[in-house]
Design an enzyme around this catalytic site. Structure first.
Site, PDB file in Angstrom:
ATOM      1  N   GLU A 187      63.030  11.938  80.351  1.00 18.39           N
ATOM      2  CA  GLU A 187      61.797  12.058  79.565  1.00 18.39           C
ATOM      3  C   GLU A 187      61.966  12.927  78.319  1.00 18.39           C
ATOM      4  O   GLU A 187      61.258  12.753  77.332  1.00 18.39           O
ATOM      5  CB  GLU A 187      60.653  12.588  80.432  1.00 18.39           C
ATOM      6  N   PHE A 197      51.497  14.575  95.851  1.00 16.65           N
ATOM      7  CA  PHE A 197      52.862  14.223  95.477  1.00 16.65           C
ATOM      8  C   PHE A 197      52.957  14.022  93.965  1.00 16.65           C
ATOM      9  O   PHE A 197      52.141  13.327  93.378  1.00 16.65           O
ATOM     10  CB  PHE A 197      53.293  12.950  96.214  1.00 16.65           C
ATOM     11  N   GLN A 198      53.942  14.629  93.353  1.00 15.48           N
ATOM     12  CA  GLN A 198      54.181  14.573  91.902  1.00 15.48           C
ATOM     13  C   GLN A 198      52.964  15.010  91.105  1.00 15.48           C
ATOM     14  O   GLN A 198      52.661  14.451  90.042  1.00 15.48           O
ATOM     15  CB  GLN A 198      54.655  13.174  91.467  1.00 15.48           C
ATOM     16  N   LYS A 233      45.675   8.034  87.876  1.00 16.45           N
ATOM     17  CA  LYS A 233      46.025   6.661  88.241  1.00 16.45           C
ATOM     18  C   LYS A 233      44.794   5.784  88.477  1.00 16.45           C
ATOM     19  O   LYS A 233      44.758   4.629  88.062  1.00 16.45           O
ATOM     20  CB  LYS A 233      46.911   6.677  89.487  1.00 16.45           C
ATOM     21  N   MET A 293      77.569  28.862  67.327  1.00 20.01           N
ATOM     22  CA  MET A 293      76.679  29.854  66.737  1.00 20.01           C
ATOM     23  C   MET A 293      76.616  31.101  67.619  1.00 20.01           C
ATOM     24  O   MET A 293      76.565  32.228  67.123  1.00 20.01           O
ATOM     25  CB  MET A 293      75.281  29.258  66.539  1.00 20.01           C
TER      26      MET A 293
END
Lengths: 564, 163
Positions: A50, A112-113, A162, A477
């Site tokens: 993602e 969940f999630q 959802k 760096m």
């Protein structure tokens, strides 16, 4: 006819003119993915992580000026996207992120999630919404695009439970929305603009300093016209490169920590500073106490909170840079007053003296590949006309210093947040937006491994990105700072057990090249560009000890640079 | 510099946390914060008491104005204004002090609103200083509990914060 939330989502995006959605499916967004799969006007790009989706949408937005669109699932889908959202927020990039959420009746149940998407993203978005009723869906989406694209642009998140994507309602997409609490200023205050023109014309040692606002506000054209009409020196910030043609003689290069000597000295010595769409970031000002000690400052910015935040300004102008600059141009043309020719000539004389130090010179006799040399050659081979994305670190500074950008929206990098892993996915978004152009991703062996998985996405969508990997086997760096400020104690800045990047590129179905000698640099770049439809991963084995110069150490002023 | 900032904001879930989050993210001070819906149920009125230099106060007001949910903002301390705070205070009583506490509460124009054999609960309204003075006068040893509302403020005269 009634449509489901998922169908409405797809219709809204199409009606908004969205071309690409960058995303990754998951449980909470399955209704939406089902709707997406049954149409083909809206193109979905399936990334491998993602974070890649947000950077790709971000690259697309930076290269086109249109909003980037992201779709991720709930929970880890959203948390993975947060780095990319914060990256876009820091650089004011217009983006709309749609996140799945657990069904409304489960919100707050540790389902969940489930995470609090709106809560997690609140500090790194311009605004966010939770849609609880399908009847609000279309209006909320319209508002999200409106907020993302107007005023100081930025990312906006829309959280979609959802069940809302399954509910049905009549569809209509509002042509426009008004939000009573949100009315960004466009036109600058005329009195202030007049004062600014007067002060500009009275300058004896003027300096123009412009930032990302010029790029985002599509103001390169009036800026160039105004700067040429005045004959004044100009510098760009890291985010502002391309806002004024780098090949022009009035351009002094980038300013700030790794800016040119002439740009920083001219900043320090100027008597009138004209700041346009720049925010006086700490990497630009150095020690704020020592910043532009003799200057009166004019500042145009679309965001009132950027004005006098770090540096007190004498003439603030809130408005769109494009609108304000055009108004200034008109006033300038009508003005009887002209810049003081003699003073300006003496000032240019002084600047050319600083310029003659040639602060970007580097060792051209080395038997090792110098990273600066690779970028010079990239510039020559692409005739300065490529889109260049970068990751974060030494290679980013070298690209900014040695690839002169003559046009806006060609230089795509994470300036504010400094996100390693940005370059490759951003290049995907740029390449999709400009399929016929050369897109080069300048990176290092540290950064590239942070989103290396997107090589797979590049194969799936045939994105012929040219990856310039400046491989010095160090987090360069970090190593440079350790060399200068930590008595060469190189703690954890080395890179061991690196993959064979050639084989790695090949295993992803791309072309890999390893370049170890200076003489092979140019032929490799030419060969890579000839391979039109292919992604080419060029692994340049560079001098391990090269540092970025010039440099302003922490706490120093712009006139206290370390030169090579 | 102490400042009282009044806000009208959308009466929506999350609006309060945007304001609170802004203060914590940018390291600004909140001395008190009160919020409740107005006569227009779509709007909430918030009063924030904060401290900071002139530059910081300028940033606070600009950053607040930038929040999409903030409809309007006024710095009450820029002009004449009235501030009030309400306190409920539960005081332990004995036969020896009951009279004194009643008298004290009268002097401060408070009202005893609940009584038991061993407690008085007093309601008191005024500026923060006045409430502090009452606490001082009662003496900490006898106080069982205090609840303060935080400051609510309004501009004097015809100036008003509305849309």
């Amino acid at each position: 006819m009634e449509l489901t939330g998922a169908d409405i989502f797809v219709r809204c995006l199409r009606d908004e003119g969205v071309e690409y959605v960058f995303g990754y499916p998951g449980g909470a967004v399955l209704h939406i993915y089902d709707a997406l799969g049954q149409q083909d006007t809206l193109k979905h790009i399936l990334v491998r992580h993602e974070q890649g989706a947000t950077h790709a949408a971000d690259g697309y937005a930076r290269a086109t000026g249109r909003p980037g669109v992201v779709l991720v699932t709930s929970g880890p889908g959203l948390t993975n996207a947060v780095t990319g959202i914060a990256t876009a927020y820091m650089d004011s990039i217009p983006m709309v992120i749609f996140s799945g959420q657990v069904p409304t009746h489960l919100i707050g149940n540790d389902a969940f999630q489930e995470v609090d998407n709106v809560g997690i993203t609140r500090p790194c978005v311009k605004h966010n919404f939770l849609v609880k009723d399908v009847k609000d869906l279309a209006t909320t989406i319209k508002k999200a695009f409106y907020i993302a694209m107007t005023g100081r642009q930025g990312p906006v998140l829309v959280d979609l439970p959802k069940d809302v994507t399954a509910q049905k309602t009549e569809y209509s997409y509002p042509k426009q929305v008004t939000i009573r609490s949100y009315n960004p200023t466009v036109k600058g205050h005329t009195g202030q603009i007049k004062k600014a023109v007067k002060l500009l014309l009275s300058a004896r040692r003027p300096m123009i300093y412009t930032g990302g606002g010029v790029i985002l506000g599509n103001a390169a054209e009036p800026l160039t016209e105004l700067t040429r009409a005045l004959g004044y020196p100009i510098t760009n910030t890291l985010m502002g490169l391309g806002g004024y043609p780098a090949s022009d003689k009035q351009f002094l290069g980038m300013l700030g920590m790794h800016g040119t000597y002439e740009a920083n000295m001219a900043m320090h010595g100027c008597d009138v500073l004209f700041a346009v769409g720049a925010r006086f970031d700490d990497r630009v000002t150095g020690n704020i106490e020592k910043f532009c000690p003799t200057a009166k400052i004019i500042h145009i910015d679309i965001d009132p909170s950027s004005i006098s935040k770090n540096v007190k300004v004498d003439i603030p102008i809130v408005g769109c840079v494009d609108t304000v600059l055009r108004e200034m141009l008109a006033l300038l043309k009508d003005s009887k007053q002209k810049p003081d020719h003699d003073a300006l000539q003496a000032w240019w004389h002084q600047i050319n003296d600083w310029r003659s130090k040639d602060c970007l010179k580097f060792d051209t006799t080395s038997g090792l590949i110098k990273p600066q040399y690779v970028l010079q050659k990239l510039y020559e081979v692409t005739r300065g006309d490529a889109f260049v994305t970068s990751d974060v670190g030494q290679h980013q500074m070298w690209a900014a210093q040695y690839y002169g950008f003559d046009k806006p929206r060609r230089w795509i990098n994470s300036g504010g947040l400094g996100t390693m892993g940005f370059g490759l996915p951003a290049a995907m978004g740029v390449q999709l937006a400009h399929p016929q152009d050369i897109v080069a991703c300048v990176t290092g062996e540290g950064s590239i491994q942070m989103c290396i998985q997107e090589l797979s996405t590049c194969l799936q969508y045939q994105l012929p990105i040219k990856i310039i990997n400046l491989n010095n086997r160090y987090l360069g760096m970090v190593r440079q700072w350790q060399e200068f400020f930590y008595e060469k104690r190189y703690s954890m800045s080395y890179m061991e057990s690196l993959p064979d990047f050639v084989k790695l590129a090949e295993s992803y179905g791309h072309v890999g090249m390893k370049i170890e000698k200076p003489a092979d640099v140019e032929p490799a770049l030419k060969e890579a560009i000839k391979l039109k439809g292919r992604l080419v991963f060029m692994d340049f084995i560079t001098d391990q000890n090269e540092n970025v110069f010039p440099m302003i150490p922490a706490g120093a002023g712009l006139n206290e640079m370390i030169l090579l | 510099m102490r400042r009282i900032i009044s806000l009208l904001l959308e009466n929506e879930a999350g609006a309060l946390s945007r304001v609170a989050g802004l203060f914590s993210a940018r390291g600004y001070n909140i001395e008190s914060l009160t919020v409740a819906p107005t006569e227009d149920p779509s709007l909430s009125r918030m009063t924030i008491v904060t401290r900071g230099s002139e530059e910081i106060i300028e940033q606070i007001t600009k950053q607040l104005n930038k929040l999409i949910d903030v409809v309007k903002l006024m710095d009450l301390t820029e002009g004449g204004h009235i501030e009030r705070e309400m306190m409920l205070i539960k005081i332990g009583t004995t036969d020896g002090n009951r009279e004194d506490i009643k008298r004290l509460s009268d002097i401060f124009r408070g009202r005893v609103i609940d009584v038991t054999g061993s407690t008085y609960t007093v309601e008191l309204t005024g500026t923060g200083d006045k409430l502090d003075a009452f606490i001082e006068a009662v003496g900490r040893a006898q106080i069982l509990e205090t609840v303060r509302s935080g400051v609510s403020g309004i501009a004097r005269g015809e100036k008003s914060l509305h849309i």
